[in-house]
Design a protein around this motif. Structure first.
Motif, PDB file in Angstrom:
ATOM      1  N   THR A 168      36.101  49.315  38.739  1.00 56.46           N
ATOM      2  CA  THR A 168      37.120  49.531  37.715  1.00 56.46           C
ATOM      3  C   THR A 168      37.484  51.012  37.659  1.00 56.46           C
ATOM      4  OG1 THR A 168      35.496  49.919  35.999  1.00 56.46           O
ATOM      5  CG2 THR A 168      36.195  47.641  36.323  1.00 56.46           C
TER       6      THR A 168
ATOM      7  N   GLU B 270      32.925  51.041  36.897  1.00 59.55           N
ATOM      8  CA  GLU B 270      32.030  49.882  36.811  1.00 59.55           C
ATOM      9  C   GLU B 270      32.224  49.004  38.047  1.00 59.55           C
ATOM     10  OE1 GLU B 270      30.072  48.376  34.272  1.00 59.55           O
ATOM     11  OE2 GLU B 270      30.690  49.358  32.394  1.00 59.55           O
TER      12      GLU B 270
ATOM     13  N   LEU C 247      32.261  45.400  39.644  1.00 59.15           N
ATOM     14  CA  LEU C 247      32.412  44.015  39.181  1.00 59.15           C
ATOM     15  C   LEU C 247      32.485  43.082  40.381  1.00 59.15           C
ATOM     16  CD1 LEU C 247      35.171  44.215  36.411  1.00 59.15           C
ATOM     17  CD2 LEU C 247      32.713  43.910  36.094  1.00 59.15           C
ATOM     18  N   ASP C 248      31.850  41.913  40.241  1.00 55.87           N
ATOM     19  CA  ASP C 248      31.990  40.853  41.240  1.00 55.87           C
ATOM     20  C   ASP C 248      32.794  39.731  40.624  1.00 55.87           C
ATOM     21  OD1 ASP C 248      30.499  41.812  43.493  1.00 55.87           O
ATOM     22  OD2 ASP C 248      28.701  41.590  42.259  1.00 55.87           O
ATOM     23  N   ILE C 249      33.814  39.270  41.345  1.00 56.60           N
ATOM     24  CA  ILE C 249      34.538  38.082  40.884  1.00 56.60           C
ATOM     25  C   ILE C 249      34.549  37.056  42.006  1.00 56.60           C
ATOM     26  CG2 ILE C 249      35.929  39.281  39.163  1.00 56.60           C
ATOM     27  CD1 ILE C 249      38.208  39.387  41.072  1.00 56.60           C
TER      28      ILE C 249
ATOM     29  N   TRP D 179      40.869  35.910  37.891  1.00 59.02           N
ATOM     30  CA  TRP D 179      40.910  37.342  38.220  1.00 59.02           C
ATOM     31  C   TRP D 179      41.229  37.561  39.700  1.00 59.02           C
ATOM     32  CZ3 TRP D 179      41.525  39.231  33.816  1.00 59.02           C
ATOM     33  CH2 TRP D 179      40.742  38.896  32.715  1.00 59.02           C
ATOM     34  N   LEU D 180      40.711  36.658  40.523  1.00 59.41           N
ATOM     35  CA  LEU D 180      40.957  36.772  41.964  1.00 59.41           C
ATOM     36  C   LEU D 180      42.460  36.678  42.250  1.00 59.41           C
ATOM     37  CD1 LEU D 180      39.450  36.930  44.679  1.00 59.41           C
ATOM     38  CD2 LEU D 180      39.335  34.432  44.662  1.00 59.41           C
TER      39      LEU D 180
END
Lengths: 399, 479
Positions: free
Chosen positions: B183, B187, B189-191, B203-204
């Motif tokens: 981000t 941060e 993040l895994d999506i 989100w993908l």
């Protein structure tokens, strides 16, 4: 409790503006055929898009179909079938699963992003939503995408709204990509495999060059719930090929040879294929199950371990689609069972599909997001619906 | 020169301190501050626009990207993510006060899982690199943009890249399973993941095509597919654009979806033939390249049916490839189209609109009129199955008036695409190139809605802020 059912987008704008100005939440639905999904919504009024129905554009040679969200999925399917086409993601009809007489709508299909067996090869409902017109929580009309198959203009709000369960905006028109119905279907059947061998066989089928468009495994107890499969009298592992007739004949023969190491392979003909896959699509084996039902999406090879863990934890009824990557699980409607499903799903995604309202209100029904992502989710929600009036709490408590 | 946001003077003034700070976060060679060495990063595939950035940083791990993003966030520094720099819309154009985060050192394939048909790769792996890594096992990664030898998967995700075969296999968005991303405030993040469907917001889908405005993608989980048994192409040439368009409708109307269905107009045929000597029919007004897949017998079956359909449209010529070599020859001209046009004109602009396929003949007619009116030549290449039109406008960059004319011509073509029900960009992205045309396709309310989504990820607009949205509120009116 009043139900507002406008017949056009202007009516949706008016209803949402009024709710926005009064800060009064609205439950958003089509025919409410899937109201038993996810969390119950507490709202004084309901806004239904069931009145905005009908096909607004259908151009078969451009593979494009647009319709109002209240259009019944069955009516859409019939309209495109008349031109030799179909809805690509094979969306399920869950009215029997939820015990509702009402048929599902296009709006509900897109808002829930539910896809059937063909998803494994041809993509999910979200992959075929080419355009939406919608009204956000401030009563503003927005569109994203359009009526063409390729479009990267601006942020892809079509994908964001698809599967958002009416929490961001209310769709008033949806444009889908459609494709020609394959001329023929054939399904190879392996009998008596355990989950691990079944997933190995399906992995072999999906990894073959034969464009397998369905890959499921049902234990005997589930297969007996499906008339087209009950006669087999054992667990069934199914691989479907859909194409021109000569291609189906050729590919099923080649795949039969490749799957020979997993045992004798039988072939379901076109009619039996249609019936069997419709039952898998509509979760027919669990329609009369008395328990709660979960849908778990995992790495396909992890499917058998999830099944093994759940069978240890409770009296799990289950079947697999998407080559082992989609698990339908039924069991006692308790918080403990729910925890067991969450624990077994691991890195996968899970959804509480059907349960008494008390359980759905008490537990998270989809996986909680990492804190940083959850913060973004709240801001995105506020970016569409600043007063939190659209389906509040439908997906996540407090959102 | 394209308008850019006003550089932040406070950032410009602290250039040395910012570069020193970045040097603490990545290996020594991973920070570029020397003006000469910054020069290669001043532009991308849209070389008409140039701006040297404040600095370039080349992280090697997701953690380093996170550290860089956290640092830039603390310092209020704008960030422009960059893959191979092949964007045709200026998506990686820097700003004077920006740090370019180049992902090209993150070029490792982390995992290949044939049983589950997916691969995890770092953002700097090239598009073709994925297919090369899996082709020995008979697999491939489907989206195939023309720049696939150079372009990187991180850029493909950010631009939602397409290719010649997306009629059958879809675009990037349809071939992804998961992302690891950083981000704006650092941060990780895994999506998504190795499974097909996530729950919650998509989100993908939102990240795909977000043009580097929402987060920095560092790892991508892609679907890999088993290659078909074979593929074969045919070529059909016609006496008019209308006739070729009607033939496309008839093929799709018959229930056949070829894996590729490419259209070239007369100028494109001539340019490509002169370049590639592919045996294209120079007496035709329009030509289709049609490709099918499967076993030899399946290919024969499909090609026979397609040939029968083409024969109903009074073709100038039809050539069905009999071998892989002949198929390659048929594709050679089309794949070399950009080089071919570059050979007959000092410079060209490659446009990228999408139109409803039923409007093709009308749109090509109007593009021809515009071409005559402004005195610039244009060759048209069209992904006919999905309506994605690539007019190549020829001009001379040494003559500023020629460039401005070309830009105006291009903008008029895109407005026409929107007017007939299409869109500004099918696969190249908005970038800076089409930023100021967004008001043609979207109302101010709709643009504000999209801007609020960006703000949810990036409240201070530090991530690639000069792209996609018009800088000024005064928007061009629809034509």
């Amino acid at each position: 409790m009043s139900i507002i059912a406008p017949t056009d987008a202007a009516g949706v704008v008016a209803a949402i503006r009024a709710a926005h100005d009064a800060a009064t939440p609205l439950a958003i639905c089509g025919n409410a055929s899937k109201s038993g999904l996810l969390r119950p919504v507490q709202a004084a009024n309901t806004l239904s898009t069931s009145g905005i129905a009908g096909i607004t554009l259908y151009s078969p040679q451009e593979l494009i179909l647009a319709a109002g969200p209240g259009t019944r999925v069955a009516d859409l399917a019939q309209a495109v079938a008349a031109k030799g086409q179909h809805l690509i993601s094979e969306p399920p009809d869950l009215s029997a699963f939820y015990g509702n007489a009402t048929p599902g709508t296009l709006g509900g299909m897109v808002a829930t992003n539910l896809s059937g067996p063909r998803r494994v090869m041809w993509g999910a409902t979200r992959d075929h939503v080419m355009g939406v017109v919608a009204v956000n929580g401030s009563g503003e009309q927005i569109h994203s995408g359009g009526r063409v198959l390729k479009n990267v203009t601006g942020l892809d709000l079509c994908k964001l709204l698809t599967g958002s369960h009416g929490t961001l905006a209310v769709m008033t028109e949806i444009t889908l990509k459609v494709l020609p119905v394959p001329e023929r279907r054939g399904t190879l059947v392996l009998k008596g495999l355990d989950p691990a061998r079944a997933v190995a066989a399906l992995s072999c089928a999906l990894g073959s060059p034969y464009a397998v468009s369905g890959a499921a495994h049902l234990p005997a107890a589930m297969a007996t719930q499906v008339p087209a499969l009950a006669w087999i009298g054992d667990s069934v592992t199914l691989a479907r090929i859909e194409d021109f007739a000569p291609a189906v004949a050729y590919r099923t023969e080649r795949l039969r040879a490749e799957l020979a190491e997993f045992g004798a392979v039988e072939l379901l003909d076109d009619a039996a294929s249609v019936a069997a896959w419709a039952a898998i699509r509509d979760v027919t084996p669990m329609v009369s199950d008395p328990g709660a039902v979960w849908r778990v999406s995992v790495r396909p090879s992890a499917g058998p371990a999830v099944i093994a863990a759940l069978s240890q934890a409770f009296d799990a009824r289950w079947f697999m689609d998407w080559g082992g990557g989609l698990l339908w699980i039924a069991g006692p409607a308790t918080a403990a069972t729910h925890q067991a499903v969450i624990a077994a799903a691991g890195q996968g995604a899970w959804t509480l599909m059907r349960a008494p309202e008390s359980l759905r209100a008490a537990v998270p029904v989809i996986p909680p997001e990492a804190p940083a992502l959850a913060r973004i989710a709240r801001k995105v929600k506020a970016a569409f619906d600043p007063r939190s009036i659209l389906n509040p709490g439908r997906m996540v408590a407090g959102l | 020169m394209i308008a850019q946001p006003e550089p932040k003077q406070a950032v410009m003034a602290r250039r040395d301190a910012i570069i020193a700070g970045l040097r603490k976060l990545v290996p020594e060679t991973g920070v570029i501050g020397d003006p000469l060495r910054l020069k290669p990063y001043e532009t991308d595939g849209l070389s008409a626009y140039r701006q040297v950035p404040l600095a370039v940083v080349l992280p090697e791990t997701t953690e380093q990207v996170a550290a860089v993003m956290a640092f830039c966030h603390r310092e209020g520094v704008r960030v422009v993510p960059r893959g191979a720099g092949t964007s045709l819309s200026g998506g990686a154009l820097p700003m004077a006060d920006s740090v370019v985060v180049g992902l090209m050192r993150m070029n490792r394939i982390l995992d290949i899982d044939y049983a589950d048909r997916c691969a995890v790769v770092q953002a700097g792996v090239t598009n073709i690199g994925i297919t090369q890594a899996v082709q020995a096992e008979g697999f491939f990664y489907a989206p195939d943009p023309s720049s696939q030898l150079a372009c990187m998967i991180g850029g493909n995700v950010n631009m939602n890249s397409g290719g010649a075969h997306c009629l059958r296999y879809g675009v990037t968005a349809n071939n992804l399973l998961g992302l690891r991303m950083v981000t704006v405030d650092g941060e990780i993040l895994d999506i998504g993941g190795a499974h097909l469907d996530a729950a919650g917001y998509d989100w993908l889908g939102l990240m795909t095509g977000s043009e580097g405005m929402l987060a920095v993608v560092t790892e991508v989980t892609v679907r890999i597919l088993r290659s078909p048994e074979g593929a074969r192409a045919m070529l059909a040439a016609f006496k008019a654009n209308e006739i070729a368009g009607a033939c496309v409708d008839a093929i799709i109307g018959s229930g056949i979806i070829p894996v590729a269905l490419e259209f070239m107009d007369r100028p494109a045929i001539h340019a490509c033939e002169a370049f590639a000597h592919a045996g294209y029919p120079l007496d035709a007004e329009a030509m289709l390249i049609i490709e099918v897949e499967g076993s030899i017998a399946e290919q024969d079956y499909m090609l026979d049916r397609i040939r029968d359909i083409c024969n109903r449209f009074d073709p100038v010529s039809i050539k069905v490839s009999q071998s892989a070599e002949e198929s390659l020859a048929i594709w050679k001209g089309r794949k070399g189209a950009f080089g071919a046009v570059g050979r007959i004109s000092p410079d060209y602009l490659c446009m990228d609109g999408t139109i409803p396929t039923s409007r093709l003949a009308e749109v090509l007619g109007r593009i021809g009129e515009m071409s005559a009116a402004c005195g610039l030549q244009v060759a048209n290449i069209f992904h006919a199955g999905d309506g994605n039109l690539h007019p190549l406008i020829m001009f001379d960059a040494n003559d500023p008036s020629s460039f401005h004319k070309a830009e105006r011509f291009g903008a008029d073509i895109l407005k026409l695409c929107v007017e007939v029900g299409g869109c500004l960009t099918g696969e190249h992205g908005v970038g800076v190139e089409k930023r100021d045309l967004m008001g043609v396709q979207f109302s101010e309310i709709e643009l504000e809605q999209q801007r609020r989504v960006k703000s949810a990820f990036d409240p201070q607009w530090l991530l690639n802020p000069s792209k996609v949205f018009p800088l000024k509120p005064e928007l061009p009116r629809a034509a």
